[in-house]
Scaffold this motif. Structure first.
Motif, PDB file in Angstrom:
ATOM      1  N   LEU A  27       4.480  27.417   2.793  1.00 26.56           N
ATOM      2  CA  LEU A  27       4.025  27.295   1.412  1.00 26.56           C
ATOM      3  C   LEU A  27       2.553  27.725   1.292  1.00 26.56           C
ATOM      4  O   LEU A  27       2.187  28.478   0.387  1.00 26.56           O
ATOM      5  CB  LEU A  27       4.190  25.832   0.963  1.00 26.56           C
ATOM      6  N   VAL A  28       1.750  27.278   2.251  1.00 28.63           N
ATOM      7  CA  VAL A  28       0.335  27.652   2.241  1.00 28.63           C
ATOM      8  C   VAL A  28       0.188  29.165   2.417  1.00 28.63           C
ATOM      9  O   VAL A  28      -0.587  29.828   1.711  1.00 28.63           O
ATOM     10  CB  VAL A  28      -0.435  26.916   3.364  1.00 28.63           C
ATOM     11  N   TYR A  29       0.986  29.709   3.342  1.00 26.42           N
ATOM     12  CA  TYR A  29       0.928  31.149   3.615  1.00 26.42           C
ATOM     13  C   TYR A  29       1.267  31.951   2.347  1.00 26.42           C
ATOM     14  O   TYR A  29       0.572  32.907   1.997  1.00 26.42           O
ATOM     15  CB  TYR A  29       1.907  31.475   4.744  1.00 26.42           C
ATOM     16  N   LEU A  30       2.318  31.540   1.652  1.00 24.52           N
ATOM     17  CA  LEU A  30       2.750  32.281   0.465  1.00 24.52           C
ATOM     18  C   LEU A  30       1.747  32.127  -0.677  1.00 24.52           C
ATOM     19  O   LEU A  30       1.475  33.098  -1.397  1.00 24.52           O
ATOM     20  CB  LEU A  30       4.144  31.804   0.032  1.00 24.52           C
ATOM     21  N   SER A  31       1.183  30.926  -0.826  1.00 21.90           N
ATOM     22  CA  SER A  31       0.158  30.748  -1.867  1.00 21.90           C
ATOM     23  C   SER A  31      -1.003  31.684  -1.601  1.00 21.90           C
ATOM     24  O   SER A  31      -1.499  32.373  -2.506  1.00 21.90           O
ATOM     25  CB  SER A  31      -0.350  29.305  -1.882  1.00 21.90           C
ATOM     26  N   GLY A  32      -1.424  31.728  -0.348  1.00 22.86           N
ATOM     27  CA  GLY A  32      -2.510  32.633   0.041  1.00 22.86           C
ATOM     28  C   GLY A  32      -2.125  34.076  -0.218  1.00 22.86           C
ATOM     29  O   GLY A  32      -2.949  34.884  -0.676  1.00 22.86           O
ATOM     30  N   GLY A  33      -0.868  34.410   0.067  1.00 22.20           N
ATOM     31  CA  GLY A  33      -0.383  35.776  -0.137  1.00 22.20           C
ATOM     32  C   GLY A  33      -0.479  36.177  -1.597  1.00 22.20           C
ATOM     33  O   GLY A  33      -0.912  37.287  -1.925  1.00 22.20           O
ATOM     34  N   ALA A  34      -0.067  35.260  -2.470  1.00 19.45           N
ATOM     35  CA  ALA A  34      -0.140  35.551  -3.903  1.00 19.45           C
ATOM     36  C   ALA A  34      -1.592  35.783  -4.309  1.00 19.45           C
ATOM     37  O   ALA A  34      -1.916  36.773  -4.975  1.00 19.45           O
ATOM     38  CB  ALA A  34       0.458  34.380  -4.685  1.00 19.45           C
ATOM     39  N   PHE A  35      -2.454  34.899  -3.856  1.00 16.60           N
ATOM     40  CA  PHE A  35      -3.871  34.999  -4.206  1.00 16.60           C
ATOM     41  C   PHE A  35      -4.474  36.309  -3.697  1.00 16.60           C
ATOM     42  O   PHE A  35      -5.115  37.056  -4.430  1.00 16.60           O
ATOM     43  CB  PHE A  35      -4.615  33.798  -3.602  1.00 16.60           C
ATOM     44  N   LEU A  36      -4.199  36.608  -2.425  1.00 15.97           N
ATOM     45  CA  LEU A  36      -4.753  37.814  -1.807  1.00 15.97           C
ATOM     46  C   LEU A  36      -4.254  39.067  -2.516  1.00 15.97           C
ATOM     47  O   LEU A  36      -5.010  40.009  -2.775  1.00 15.97           O
ATOM     48  CB  LEU A  36      -4.368  37.848  -0.320  1.00 15.97           C
ATOM     49  N   GLY A  37      -2.971  39.066  -2.864  1.00 15.33           N
ATOM     50  CA  GLY A  37      -2.370  40.226  -3.526  1.00 15.33           C
ATOM     51  C   GLY A  37      -3.033  40.506  -4.867  1.00 15.33           C
ATOM     52  O   GLY A  37      -3.423  41.634  -5.163  1.00 15.33           O
ATOM     53  N   PHE A  38      -3.169  39.448  -5.673  1.00 19.62           N
ATOM     54  CA  PHE A  38      -3.774  39.647  -6.992  1.00 19.62           C
ATOM     55  C   PHE A  38      -5.234  40.037  -6.868  1.00 19.62           C
ATOM     56  O   PHE A  38      -5.737  40.883  -7.618  1.00 19.62           O
ATOM     57  CB  PHE A  38      -3.618  38.387  -7.845  1.00 19.62           C
ATOM     58  N   ALA A  39      -5.933  39.431  -5.905  1.00 17.19           N
ATOM     59  CA  ALA A  39      -7.339  39.787  -5.688  1.00 17.19           C
ATOM     60  C   ALA A  39      -7.446  41.268  -5.333  1.00 17.19           C
ATOM     61  O   ALA A  39      -8.314  41.992  -5.828  1.00 17.19           O
ATOM     62  CB  ALA A  39      -7.927  38.920  -4.581  1.00 17.19           C
ATOM     63  N   THR A  40      -6.552  41.745  -4.481  1.00 17.91           N
ATOM     64  CA  THR A  40      -6.557  43.157  -4.106  1.00 17.91           C
ATOM     65  C   THR A  40      -6.332  44.031  -5.330  1.00 17.91           C
ATOM     66  O   THR A  40      -7.019  45.031  -5.559  1.00 17.91           O
ATOM     67  CB  THR A  40      -5.438  43.435  -3.085  1.00 17.91           C
ATOM     68  N   LEU A  41      -5.339  43.625  -6.123  1.00 20.22           N
ATOM     69  CA  LEU A  41      -4.996  44.390  -7.317  1.00 20.22           C
ATOM     70  C   LEU A  41      -6.223  44.534  -8.223  1.00 20.22           C
ATOM     71  O   LEU A  41      -6.579  45.641  -8.643  1.00 20.22           O
ATOM     72  CB  LEU A  41      -3.859  43.660  -8.048  1.00 20.22           C
TER      73      LEU A  41
END
Lengths: 426, 224
Positions: A27-41
């Motif tokens: 869950l932590v990994y996926l939350s981070g993934g969402a955050f990182l993805g949008f930040a990249t975008l």
């Protein structure tokens, strides 16, 4: 089998799985993934806009280059993040930069295939993966809020049905642990597939050196066996035969003959030579190792050391020859050091295979202060181990105790099954 | 028991297995010199087993390492022979001081009539022939050098022995008499007797048990 990543965790028994940290880590990994993805975008959009605005001036180009290189940053973060759901390290595929400075760094990175793979991953992450992550994490939160929150927000239903809905939330939430962990595991596997170093990422020269070193080790091994065989069939046989002839001659001679003392002396020399040849053979290629494997050979080394050694070497099967001989020399060299330098009264040898790695530990209760840089013995040991991709760790504070730990990866499928470990016919 | 009880000084029928021709001939020469009959001298493990079946010898002398694998075929053949006939005296000659092989031989079953000697000892011609006779008489003979290594590996009651007592125990394992031990260590017979008494006590073998405690002391550590 110990679980090493989220996907493997799915095979655990449900009770075990739910009590483990894997669903939470996922869950932590996926939350981070969402955050990182949008930040990249957002970062990429910003960079492209800046680049477009500044394209009249040359510095606009810098923004485009930065866009390309954002993959490197994303990948670096992802490599760390992925440890949440995969215990195995994801190594950096980049080559070392030959010179300091921005130009050299850019020149190296832009020519590497790994950089472009990382850009691909960043694109994928920002365009697709982060949405999936959001969906999964959001779904979980939505489910938890709607069920457990029922008693608080549903005002038009009777309390019993609100509590019933909250009760349904318990099994529902537990069941969600599986899809969350599965997606996290799949995503990490994807990241690994794209970001892991490939053979051509490393310097070609380095690969060639590694290969030639491996070939040399094999050649040495073959040569050692040949020398051992030659000594055994040649010099050793002849010395034994000579010793017998001398012994027979002594029988025939009257004890008071003046030749007797020469014969006795000759036989003493023959025996010394035999002992020396035997020691030589043992040093070149220990026979017990070939015949019986590491555990037995470690026992032989331990029995030649003048202090008590607690031996705890247990391997399921025979290791590949190169690993076996390396581990053997590690134990022999370490115990020789213990005897020569440590002043220890007791030593211990531990050998196991754990998670695909051979682990050998030699400890003593001596005075410590062993320095790999000082003695050629330890240095030679480090060299030997590095050839088979192993690592050496030495802890030896002044005053002791000393612990030496060697880890060598065992290639999958490299085990040799033996007809019988004791070698006895059935 | 074929001839297991014979404590003879000659006339034994011997099968020799050793792949090195000069060593094989050397050993055969010694045995003939002492009036024994070498009924077969072979160069590999398979022939050894055939020769024993054919000649029914009084004792077998075999090398550890032999063709085809040049591994430990001789030792394996010895174990096979003993499994088929536990009374057959077998003396194993070896280039290896490593205790692993000796222990496998001794752990294979009853150890009476078994011997494990380094080839170096064969040059001590009379001692070698004595050892052979001792094996034929049903005793267990282990090379002193190998015993030293066995002792080094052992922990437990043997830790209580002094260095001298270990030395004495090692010589006992070789089948030496008190007098021979005294000569070897250059001490009096009485001193040897004192050491032996002390080590037997330390190994928890009280004098009233039986008169085989000497053998049992040796076996106590030869067996793992």
């Amino acid at each position: 089998m110990p679980v090493r990543n989220a996907l493997e965790a799915l095979t655990l028994r449900p009770t075990e799985f739910l009590r483990s940290a894997w669903p939470w880590r996922s869950l932590v990994y996926l939350s981070g993934g969402a955050f990182l993805g949008f930040a990249t975008l957002l970062a990429v959009i910003a960079l492209i806009l800046v680049g477009a605005v500044l394209s009249i001036v040359v510095i606009g180009l810098a923004a485009y280059v930065a866009t390309i290189l954002c993959g490197v940053v994303v990948a670096r973060m992802e490599r760390r993040r992925v440890r949440l759901v995969d215990l195995e390290e994801l190594p950096d595929p980049h080559r070392p930069v030959p010179r300091p400075g921005m130009r050299a760094w850019l020149a190296t990175r832009l020519r590497e295939q790994a950089t472009w793979r990382e850009l691909g991953y960043a694109t994928l992450s920002a365009s697709l993966l982060c949405w999936m992550d959001t969906l999964v994490v959001g779904g979980v939160f939505y489910e938890v809020l709607t069920t457990f929150g029922a008693p608080f927000y549903m005002n038009d239903e009777p309390m019993t049905s609100r509590l019933a809905l909250a009760a349904v939330g318990v099994p529902l939430t537990l069941v969600l642990a599986w899809p969350v962990t599965a997606w996290a595991g799949a995503r990490a596997a994807m990241a690994r597939a794209i970001l892991a170093p490939r053979a051509h990422d490393a310097d070609e020269k380095l690969i060639e050196v590694t290969r030639s070193r491996a070939r040399l080790v094999d050649a040495f091994e073959v040569e050692r066996r040949r020398i051992e065989r030659d000594l055994h069939d040649g010099a050793q046989q002849r010395m034994v035969a000579m010793n017998i002839q001398l012994g027979m001659a002594r029988l025939e001679l009257p004890p008071d003959s003046p030749a007797m003392s020469y014969l006795v002396e000759a036989q003493k020399l023959a025996k010394q030579a035999l002992t020396e040849i035997r020691e030589l053979i043992r040093g070149v290629h220990p026979k017990v190792l070939t015949d019986r494997g590491l555990a037995a050979a470690a026992g032989e080394v331990a029995s030649t050391v003048p202090l008590p050694v607690d031996l705890n070497v247990s391997l399921p099967d025979r290791l590949p020859p190169a690993l076996e001989i390396t581990a053997y020399f590690v134990i022999a060299e370490a115990l020789a050091n213990v005897t020569k330098h440590s002043g220890a009264t007791r030593a211990s040898v531990f050998g196991r295979v754990d998670q695909g790695r051979l682990i050998v530990e030699v400890r003593d209760d001596g005075r410590g202060g062993a320095d790999p840089a000082a003695g050629s013995g330890l240095l030679g040991l480090v060299d030997r181990v590095s050839v088979v991709d192993g690592t050496v760790a030495i802890a030896s504070p002044p005053g002791g105790p000393t612990a030496l730990r060697v880890e060598i990866p065992v290639p999958a499928g490299a085990w040799r099954t033996t007809v019988s470990s004791s070698g006895r016919p059935r | 028991m074929s001839n297991g009880g014979v404590m003879s000084n000659g006339g034994l029928r011997v099968v020799i297995a050793e792949d090195g021709v000069i060593v094989r001939e050397g050993v055969a020469g010694i045995l003939r010199h002492f009036g024994h009959e070498v009924v077969a001298a072979v160069g590999n493990a398979e022939e050894l087993i055939e020769a024993v079946a054919e000649h029914q010898p009084d004792v077998v002398v075999t090398d550890v390492r032999m063709p085809p694998g040049l591994s430990d075929e001789g030792l394996q053949a010895a174990l096979t022979l003993r499994a088929a006939n536990p009374q057959l005296p077998v003396l194993v000659l070896s280039q290896y001081v490593e205790q692993t092989y000796a222990r496998e031989l001794l752990d294979s079953g009853p150890s009476s009539g078994l011997g494990y000697l380094l080839k170096d000892r064969v040059g001590e011609v009379t001692e070698f022939v004595d050892a052979l006779n001792a094996v034929v008489a049903g005793r267990t003979i282990v090379d002193a050098e190998v015993v030293r290594q066995l002792l080094a590996r052992r922990q437990g009651p043997l830790d209580r022995l002094s260095a001298r007592e270990r030395e004495v125990l090692g010589l006992m394992a070789e089948g030496r008499s008190n007098a021979a031990i005294a000569r070897e260590l250059v001490v009096t017979d009485a001193a040897v007797a004192k050491h032996i008494n002390s080590l037997l006590t330390k190994l928890d073998l009280p004098p009233d048990a039986d008169d085989h405690r000497r053998v049992r002391a040796v076996l106590a550590y030869l067996r793992g």
